[in-house]
Design a protein around this motif. Sequence first.
Motif, short mmCIF file in Angstrom:
data_model
loop_
_atom_site.label_atom_id
_atom_site.label_comp_id
_atom_site.label_asym_id
_atom_site.label_seq_id
_atom_site.Cartn_x
_atom_site.Cartn_y
_atom_site.Cartn_z
N GLU A 91 22.75 -22.40 -71.05
CA GLU A 91 21.68 -21.88 -71.52
C GLU A 91 20.73 -22.77 -71.47
N MET A 92 20.55 -24.09 -71.50
CA MET A 92 19.58 -24.91 -71.32
C MET A 92 18.82 -24.79 -69.89
N GLU A 93 19.82 -24.27 -68.86
CA GLU A 93 19.24 -24.34 -67.64
C GLU A 93 18.34 -22.77 -67.52
N ARG A 94 18.86 -21.88 -68.21
CA ARG A 94 18.25 -20.76 -68.37
C ARG A 94 16.99 -20.71 -69.08
N LEU A 95 16.78 -21.63 -70.07
CA LEU A 95 15.62 -21.79 -70.94
C LEU A 95 14.46 -22.39 -69.75
N ARG A 96 15.06 -23.63 -69.06
CA ARG A 96 14.22 -24.05 -68.19
C ARG A 96 13.47 -23.42 -67.27
N ASP A 97 14.40 -22.19 -66.73
CA ASP A 97 13.80 -21.47 -65.98
C ASP A 97 12.77 -20.47 -66.55
N GLN A 98 12.90 -20.18 -67.77
CA GLN A 98 12.17 -19.59 -68.54
C GLN A 98 10.80 -19.98 -68.63
N LEU A 99 10.82 -21.24 -69.07
CA LEU A 99 9.57 -21.98 -69.64
C LEU A 99 9.07 -23.06 -68.64
N SER A 100 9.77 -23.23 -67.53
CA SER A 100 9.43 -24.13 -66.55
C SER A 100 9.08 -25.56 -67.11
N GLN A 120 16.09 -31.15 -66.02
CA GLN A 120 14.72 -31.14 -65.73
C GLN A 120 14.06 -30.25 -65.06
N SER A 121 12.64 -30.23 -65.68
CA SER A 121 11.60 -29.13 -65.04
C SER A 121 11.60 -29.00 -63.33
N MET A 122 11.26 -28.13 -62.77
CA MET A 122 11.25 -28.22 -61.48
C MET A 122 9.83 -28.42 -60.80
N GLN A 123 8.88 -28.44 -61.91
CA GLN A 123 7.48 -28.80 -61.50
C GLN A 123 7.13 -30.22 -61.08
N ALA A 124 6.17 -30.33 -60.37
CA ALA A 124 5.88 -31.55 -59.52
C ALA A 124 5.58 -32.48 -60.66
N ILE A 125 4.84 -32.15 -61.55
CA ILE A 125 4.37 -33.26 -62.58
C ILE A 125 5.33 -32.61 -63.84
N ARG A 126 6.23 -33.41 -64.23
CA ARG A 126 7.03 -33.08 -65.42
C ARG A 126 7.63 -34.23 -66.27
N ARG A 127 7.95 -33.71 -67.25
CA ARG A 127 8.66 -34.99 -68.21
C ARG A 127 10.00 -35.24 -68.00
N VAL A 128 10.51 -36.43 -67.50
CA VAL A 128 11.70 -36.71 -66.97
C VAL A 128 12.38 -37.42 -68.25
N GLY A 195 0.33 -38.59 -73.49
CA GLY A 195 0.67 -37.84 -72.35
C GLY A 195 1.81 -36.81 -72.26
N ALA A 196 2.48 -36.96 -73.42
CA ALA A 196 3.61 -36.22 -73.52
C ALA A 196 3.72 -35.32 -74.80
N PRO A 219 4.10 -32.67 -69.96
CA PRO A 219 3.02 -33.28 -70.22
C PRO A 219 2.07 -32.58 -71.01
N SER A 220 1.42 -33.45 -71.76
CA SER A 220 0.49 -32.75 -72.99
C SER A 220 -0.34 -31.87 -72.38
N ASN A 221 -1.06 -32.05 -70.98
CA ASN A 221 -2.19 -31.18 -70.68
C ASN A 221 -1.64 -29.79 -70.30
N ARG A 222 -0.41 -29.65 -70.30
CA ARG A 222 0.19 -28.30 -69.81
C ARG A 222 0.99 -27.82 -71.23
#
Length: 247
Positions: A91-100, A120-128, A195-196, A219-222
Amino acid sequence: MEDEKRTVRAVERALDVLLCFASGHEWSLTEIAGRIGLHKSTVHRLLATLEDRGFVTRDVATERYRLGLSVLELSANLSRSDDPSVVLLPEMERLRDQLSETISLYVRDRTERVRIQAVQSMQAIRRVATVGARLPLSVGASSKVLLAFSEAGVRGIVMSDPAWPALLNREDFGKQLDEIVAAGYATSFEEREPGAAAVSAPIFNRSGKLVAALSVSGPSNRLTPNRMHEHAPAIIEAAHRMGTILG
């Protein structure tokens, strides 16, 4: 009676040594002694016993300690059927895919919150998000959720702890927690680190007991305040599904 007390204290100290590895891969004797506030001679004896039993291993070249195979043997026998970090992962993976964005699962351990799972997000700039990280309950969306929806009396215990930040007004914080209960979720914008940002919702089991906090961070800018409020219904819905899965 005195021997019994010494035995219990020795166990507590040995566990303190092992818990150092929750926040670091390897440690020196000096570092461990400093972290748990014991003399190096005492820590050396504890480490020697743990090494003999296979709970830690020592690198002869660097004189640094790591967890040993006995820890893996114990973890292999953990029950996975009711472990939220395992059961809720799809379910966590499903939500990650939904919200990126990065998805985390937190539980309260006394006056701290512990991240027990992360996707973890799949985006290049992400919160680890690091699994096993311990964070204070005085700041952050998940911290506020774990306190706002906790059982009666927990708020008072946590906020009366000597470690509670002196500059954080308890009455104002309590009012904020009440507002979170009414909204059904919490947000944080650059509260713990620049920034978070994060938004979190509670996960209840079918008995209505708070099990964990589900968090979406980035990231707070996203992940702006407006975007977090837009994401809130999806996060609340996901938390409800997770609670149903836990039974």
